[in-house]
Design an enzyme around this catalytic site. Sequence first.
Site, PDB file in Angstrom:
ATOM      1  N   ASN A  99       0.850  -1.193   0.000  1.00  5.59           N
ATOM      2  CA  ASN A  99       0.000   0.000   0.000  1.00  5.59           C
ATOM      3  C   ASN A  99       0.882   1.238   0.000  1.00  5.59           C
ATOM      4  O   ASN A  99       2.010   1.205   0.496  1.00  5.59           O
ATOM      5  CB  ASN A  99      -0.869   0.012   1.268  1.00  5.59           C
ATOM      6  CG  ASN A  99      -1.763   1.241   1.356  1.00  5.59           C
ATOM      7  OD1 ASN A  99      -2.429   1.596   0.392  1.00  5.59           O
ATOM      8  ND2 ASN A  99      -1.784   1.897   2.515  1.00  5.59           N
ATOM      9  N   HIS A 149       0.856   5.253   1.286  1.00  2.00           N
ATOM     10  CA  HIS A 149       0.148   6.155   2.202  1.00  2.00           C
ATOM     11  C   HIS A 149       0.867   7.503   2.210  1.00  2.00           C
ATOM     12  O   HIS A 149       2.098   7.550   2.281  1.00  2.00           O
ATOM     13  CB  HIS A 149       0.111   5.555   3.611  1.00  2.00           C
ATOM     14  CG  HIS A 149      -0.678   6.393   4.561  1.00  2.00           C
ATOM     15  ND1 HIS A 149      -2.058   6.466   4.523  1.00  2.00           N
ATOM     16  CD2 HIS A 149      -0.287   7.234   5.552  1.00  2.00           C
ATOM     17  CE1 HIS A 149      -2.478   7.297   5.450  1.00  2.00           C
ATOM     18  NE2 HIS A 149      -1.426   7.784   6.095  1.00  2.00           N
TER      19      HIS A 149
HETATM   20  C1  GAR Z   1      -2.910   8.824  -2.541  1.00  2.00           C
HETATM   21  O1  GAR Z   1      -2.441  10.029  -1.993  1.00  2.00           O
HETATM   22  C2  GAR Z   1      -2.633   7.673  -1.602  1.00  2.00           C
HETATM   23  O2  GAR Z   1      -1.404   7.778  -0.937  1.00  2.00           O
HETATM   24  C3  GAR Z   1      -3.793   7.776  -0.657  1.00  2.00           C
HETATM   25  O3  GAR Z   1      -4.893   8.043  -1.486  1.00  2.00           O
HETATM   26  C4  GAR Z   1      -4.443   8.830  -2.598  1.00  2.00           C
HETATM   27  C5  GAR Z   1      -4.948   8.167  -3.867  1.00  2.00           C
HETATM   28  O4  GAR Z   1      -4.636   8.966  -4.969  1.00  2.00           O
HETATM   29  N1  GAR Z   1      -3.974   6.580   0.092  1.00  2.00           N
HETATM   30  C6  GAR Z   1      -4.288   6.546   1.376  1.00  2.00           C
HETATM   31  O5  GAR Z   1      -4.518   7.545   2.032  1.00  2.00           O
HETATM   32  C7  GAR Z   1      -4.339   5.160   2.011  1.00  2.00           C
HETATM   33  N2  GAR Z   1      -4.469   5.219   3.412  1.00  2.00           N
HETATM   34  P1  GAR Z   1      -4.653   8.346  -6.424  1.00  2.00           P
HETATM   35  O6  GAR Z   1      -6.048   7.709  -6.601  1.00  2.00           O
HETATM   36  O7  GAR Z   1      -4.477   9.531  -7.312  1.00  2.00           O
HETATM   37  O8  GAR Z   1      -3.559   7.344  -6.514  1.00  2.00           O
END
Ligand code: GAR
Length: 209
Positions: free
Chosen positions: A113, A115
């Site tokens: 994952n 984050h």
């Molecule tokens: C990203 O910033 C990722 O790190 C975060 O969601 C966003 C998705 O963006 N994930 C989390 O917060 C997981 N806990 P994306 O759809 O443009 O990749």
Amino acid sequence: MDPANKAHRLAILLSGRGSNFLAIANSIREGRLPSAEIAVVISNVADAGGLQAAADLGLPHQLIVSKGRPRADHDAEVITCLQSHRVGLVCLAGYMRLLSPEFIAAFPNKIINIHPSLLPAFPGLEAQRQAFDYGVKVAGCTVHFVDEHLDHGPIILQRAIPVLESDDAHSLSQRILVEEHQAYTEAIARIVSGDYEIRGRRFVPCTKL
Ligand code: GAR
């Protein structure tokens, strides 16, 4: 790791716009992940931009709606889909769900994952805003193995950036996202290489890295 090993067949699980997915897809197309391919993209949200992007790229993609369903039922369907696509590495990319113990057990140390914080600081939603509001001077992102706890498993790599005087939560998120796109490719390359050990919580690269 044996090149014939199915660990090189990636699944991307997402819930939103999919910029990390697209960064991984670009890295594969441009040769930065030469022994990886995207076997399937799965979204739990019907109107996720990343699902449409997968369709536009001609990649196998699947909507498996989670809303209103018991977690175990939904995850069982996801596991079946992953197995049918012979997936070896599951990459969560903005997949806003905790995984069931059955899901974790089906892919031991093969779910990762990204984050947008320097874990263990600021797990959960809107990590960038949490970090900004807390007043940290250094922020960043983490790629880690997934366990049954939120944003918790062993850390593969982190990238840090300074928080600027001129930042707000939005600009900080944007700059972290740039780091995320590079970090995810780097982490997948390390996993696909197979040249690492997990000692307790420590991800330890081996000789070739
Ligand atoms: C990203 O910033 C990722 O790190 C975060 O969601 C966003 C998705 O963006 N994930 C989390 O917060 C997981 N806990 P994306 O759809 O443009 O990749």
